[in-house]
Design a protein around this motif. Structure first.
Motif, mmCIF file in Angstrom:
data_model
loop_
_atom_site.group_PDB
_atom_site.id
_atom_site.type_symbol
_atom_site.label_atom_id
_atom_site.label_comp_id
_atom_site.label_asym_id
_atom_site.label_seq_id
_atom_site.Cartn_x
_atom_site.Cartn_y
_atom_site.Cartn_z
ATOM 1 N N HIS A 228 0.817 -1.218 0.000
ATOM 2 C CA HIS A 228 0.000 0.000 0.000
ATOM 3 C C HIS A 228 0.849 1.265 0.000
ATOM 4 C CE1 HIS A 228 -4.187 -1.456 0.502
ATOM 5 N NE2 HIS A 228 -3.564 -2.558 0.910
ATOM 6 N N SER A 229 2.087 1.182 0.437
ATOM 7 C CA SER A 229 2.947 2.361 0.396
ATOM 8 C C SER A 229 3.422 2.671 -1.016
ATOM 9 C CB SER A 229 4.152 2.181 1.325
ATOM 10 O OG SER A 229 5.000 1.137 0.851
ATOM 11 N N ARG A 230 3.226 1.740 -1.970
ATOM 12 C CA ARG A 230 3.667 1.987 -3.356
ATOM 13 C C ARG A 230 2.894 3.136 -3.993
ATOM 14 N NH1 ARG A 230 8.256 0.689 -3.004
ATOM 15 N NH2 ARG A 230 7.627 0.912 -0.826
ATOM 16 N N ASP A 231 1.709 3.442 -3.515
ATOM 17 C CA ASP A 231 0.908 4.516 -4.106
ATOM 18 C C ASP A 231 1.195 5.870 -3.476
ATOM 19 O OD1 ASP A 231 -0.363 2.741 -5.810
ATOM 20 O OD2 ASP A 231 -1.919 2.259 -4.338
ATOM 21 N N GLY A 232 2.092 5.931 -2.516
ATOM 22 C CA GLY A 232 2.374 7.181 -1.831
ATOM 23 C C GLY A 232 3.551 7.927 -2.437
#
Length: 498
Positions: free
Chosen positions: A319-323
């Motif tokens: 989920h941190s890949r979209d930040g």
């Protein structure tokens, strides 16, 4: 020729046409709430049978008595406040702090246990009361969803504690000997990393203790980043980190009951005390013999297979890949640090970590598909992940000596099947994201179209023009831009700008 005027569908209490997907989602949320409540009640009954209180009792007592974790309660408040405006958030924090100060003074006067967090729980419950009594329609649903999210964070922690106690009471023996034998095929990574941390202590151990212990905080920050637009858009994103985190915590302990393992630092180290087979970890590799279940105490949780810390860290990384770039680097750091800590502290075997990776990606795919719709690729990936996860557990249980005798075969095979799940997940997630980006964006409730769009929009035929004229004369055609209607009977409060 006269044409029959277009009939305007009835509008809901927000002044917008009812969406066809709203009713099924309400039913789904209601069913999920009933199932969750039933699960908590069942867990409470089982816990009472073993002589300790369950998650419902533990969370209820924190309304008055000193909480076990104040930061956890304020984390739940932070998730609830994503539905509030900035002014409402400041008021909520002020009320929470005020209540905690009062409780602190009373406990100090009575010489009772000291802690904080009651104020946060009071405010979360107050938001639910506000939604039920002072809001209607979409605004009520939004506040109740925010309350449920905050309470589920706390209830998930309480549920996990109860699950761990149940595993220690119901599983008299552990299967560490089987996993330790199977781990020879992976070159015994827990023993290798354990020696490395002993050689680099206290710097490495100090950093990794923080990384391991603050994984929930890192996940909360990523979750809050994903939910930062809720107060503006007045809706939750279809899928976010918290959903997968809660589902992993709900399903993972059930696997503990099937495959009870305590970890090398307990089964083969000093932390196991008299119940440890020998003091071997991390200096001496355990012998490869015919593995048998090991009797163990009724206190240590059987919480190794799969490694949920690994599963949560993988989910955080995904989920941190979209930040932002900083968030992506932080997600990578927390993943590497968590994997190193779980092995180096002796909490898990390498086999646990592989199972945790497959478990996390399977749950993440299922949660994403439940939010965006099931497609053939998603179904195939969930089936693949479930099959590989079951195969890993079966091989650890029934083929450990063969795996230890042929590490040149089974080691690469374990890594290959895990890598196949990772590769399939990356391909499926990228394809699903590209498909979603091609879809038209959903309308934000109460948001007016851009001026240039209004000027360029023209009726396609006389029936559209008639419908627009009828809507204009009846006063039901547009919203006020704030999510409320122009009708005199509307009861929803006007959302404030953030």
């Amino acid at each position: 020729m006269m044409t029959e005027p277009t009939r305007i569908p009835p509008r809901d209490d927000r002044g917008t046409q009812p969406a066809p997907w709203r009713r099924p989602r309400v039913v789904l949320w209601t069913a999920a709430g009933v199932v969750t409540l039933g699960f908590l009640v069942a867990l409470e009954i089982v816990a009472r049978g073993y002589g300790f209180s369950g998650p419902i009792t533990e969370q209820s007592r924190e309304v008055i008595f000193a909480p076990e974790s104040g930061p956890l309660l304020y984390g739940g408040l932070a998730l609830t406040m994503v539905v509030l405006t900035w002014r409402q958030r400041l008021i909520a924090l002020g009320v929470a702090a005020g209540v905690d100060i009062v409780f602190f003074l009373v406990r100090w006067a009575l010489d009772a246990d000291m802690n904080f967090g009651n104020g946060a729980l009071w405010v979360v419950l107050g938001v639910a009361v506000l939604g039920l009594t002072r809001r209607t329609g979409h605004e009520r649903t939004l506040l109740l969803k925010g309350t449920g999210l905050g309470l589920l964070l706390v209830a998930g922690h309480k549920t996990g504690d109860t699950w761990l106690l149940i595993t220690s009471k119901t599983r008299a023996t552990v299967l560490d000997a089987y996993v330790a034998a199977a781990d020879h095929a992976l070159a015994d990574p827990s023993w290798l990393v354990g020696r490395f941390l002993n050689a680099t202590a206290p710097v490495s151990t100090g950093i990794l203790h923080v990384v391991y212990g603050q994984l929930p905080l890192a996940a909360a920050l990523v979750g809050l980043y994903q939910l930062r637009r809720v107060a503006v858009e007045r809706r939750f994103p279809a899928h976010h980190l918290v959903r997968t985190f809660l589902m992993i915590g709900l399903l993972g302990p059930a696997i503990y009951m099937i495959f009870p393992v305590v970890g090398p630092v307990f089964a083969y180290g000093t932390d196991g005390g008299a119940w440890a087979t020998a003091n071997l970890w991390p200096d001496t590799l355990p012998p490869v013999t015919d593995p048998r279940p090991i009797p163990f105490d009724g206190i240590t949780p059987r919480n190794c297979m799969p490694s949920l810390h690994t599963a949560w860290a993988v989910t955080l990384f995904v989920h941190s890949r979209d930040g932002s770039r900083a968030m992506r680097w932080a997600g990578t750091f927390w993943l590497v640090g968590t994997l190193t800590a779980t092995l180096g502290f002796g909490y898990h075997y390498g086999a646990d970590l592989l199972a945790g990776v497959v478990f996390a990606l399977t749950i993440e795919t299922a949660m994403r598909c439940s939010a965006h719709g099931w497609d053939r690729a998603g179904v195939r990936l969930v089936a693949l992940g479930t099959t590989v996860f079951a195969a890993l557990l079966a091989s650890y249980r029934w083929l450990p000596t063969e795996m230890a005798a042929r590490p040149w075969l089974f080691g690469p095979l374990l890594l290959l099947v895990t890598g196949a799940v990772i590769y399939a997940y990356v391909r499926t997630a990228r394809a699903a994201r590209a498909a979603r980006e091609r879809e038209p964006k959903p309308e934000v409730p109460g948001q007016r179209p851009a001026p240039e769009a209004e000027e360029s929009a023209e009726p396609a035929d006389p029936t559209d023009a008639a419908g627009a004229a009828e809507a204009a004369t009846t006063g039901t055609g547009t919203t006020t831009g704030t999510g409320t209607t122009g009708e005199s009977g509307a009861t929803d409060a006007k959302p404030e700008l953030v």
